[in-house]
Design an enzyme around this catalytic site. Sequence first.
Site, PDB file in Angstrom:
ATOM      1  CG  ASP A   1      -2.302   0.722   1.269  1.00 38.56           C
ATOM      2  OD1 ASP A   1      -2.339   1.252  -0.133  1.00 38.56           O
ATOM      3  OD2 ASP A   1      -2.875   0.760   2.004  1.00 38.56           O
TER       4      ASP A   1
ATOM      5  CD  GLU B   1     -11.805   1.593   3.738  1.00 39.80           C
ATOM      6  OE1 GLU B   1     -10.953   1.576   2.817  1.00 39.80           O
ATOM      7  OE2 GLU B   1     -12.006   1.616   4.960  1.00 39.80           O
TER       8      GLU B   1
HETATM    9  O1  KIV Z   1      -4.909  -0.116   4.473  1.00 41.19           O
HETATM   10  C1  KIV Z   1      -5.613  -1.095   4.140  1.00 41.19           C
HETATM   11  O2  KIV Z   1      -5.747  -2.350   5.138  1.00 41.19           O
HETATM   12  C2  KIV Z   1      -6.655  -0.969   3.241  1.00 41.19           C
HETATM   13  C3  KIV Z   1      -7.681  -1.970   3.061  1.00 41.19           C
HETATM   14  C4  KIV Z   1      -8.840  -1.721   4.250  1.00 41.19           C
HETATM   15  C5  KIV Z   1      -8.227  -1.972   2.023  1.00 41.19           C
HETATM   16  O3  KIV Z   1      -6.641  -0.180   2.508  1.00 41.19           O
END
Ligand code: KIV
Length: 305
Positions: free
Chosen positions: A90, A189
Amino acid sequence: MSATPTERRLTIADIAKSYREGRRIVAITAYDYPTARIVDAASIPLILVGDSLGMVMLGYDSTVRVSIDEMLHHTKAVVRGTKRAIVVGDMPFLSYGISTEESVANAGRFLHDAGAQAVKVEGGTRSARTIEAIVRNGIAVMAHIGLTPQAVSSLGGYKVQGRDRDSARRLLADALAVQEAGAFAVVIEAVPAPLAAAITARLSIPTIGIGAGAGCSGQIQVITDILGLTADHTPKHARQYAQVATVIGDALKAYAHDVEEGTFPGDAESFTMDEAILADALGLGALDQAASVAPVMAIPLDEDL
Ligand code: KIV
């Protein structure tokens, strides 16, 4: 962990195939090596090292505080713990979107430095150009629309998105924009289920829902929520499949009890040695006894050792 010859790392082509064949895609977050191993052994095909780690693992008050170095550190651990799952790193707050060059370079670090297979980027229309540039440089991108926690300050809190006509239409535009930009999937989300289903029906890439109903192509959850590892709060969109915090707490109480009572460690958890060798080492062997009228319990002096 290295893959055995019969195992191979899944790719975004496998995700696309599952989607085409109408199979629901299962995804979950993970942040560390032992958990990643368990997730991989459970055959979950997609692991997101989410920046949610800032809140659920590092104790920050929001995901905005997470740095790219923290994300890379945890992504590396998850990659080492898996041999099959696709690992998506991420991209944290402001590691993308300021300039195209910086966005692509930072995305590249998730693959080059951490060994991830893809990155996730928050934002629909506003992130489309960034996604396009990252994809153009050969990096697979999962998009994220709806409630995008990195934008919580401009969204005015953690609220369900798309409930009125204009924001619903903006969400549809966001979904189409990230698809057009080349995202291989899009996380949706905190969006009403019928709207997420309608978006899913209009896309040709999989939607991965979290708080977006059963009409998405797949689901993702924060692992600590579904395992009951966060003692204080379980979000409405999560179902607790275990109460791991209780299991850990009970185990720790039992351990403390056994230490205090002197019942841990027992013979089973202790190592033995030859008694004669021990006696020798302590200066209590037959030769020591014969050599002098040494007192019982003659521990050798330092210079003898
Ligand atoms: O950071 C995270 O865990 C996310 C998920 C909620 C999709 O973005």
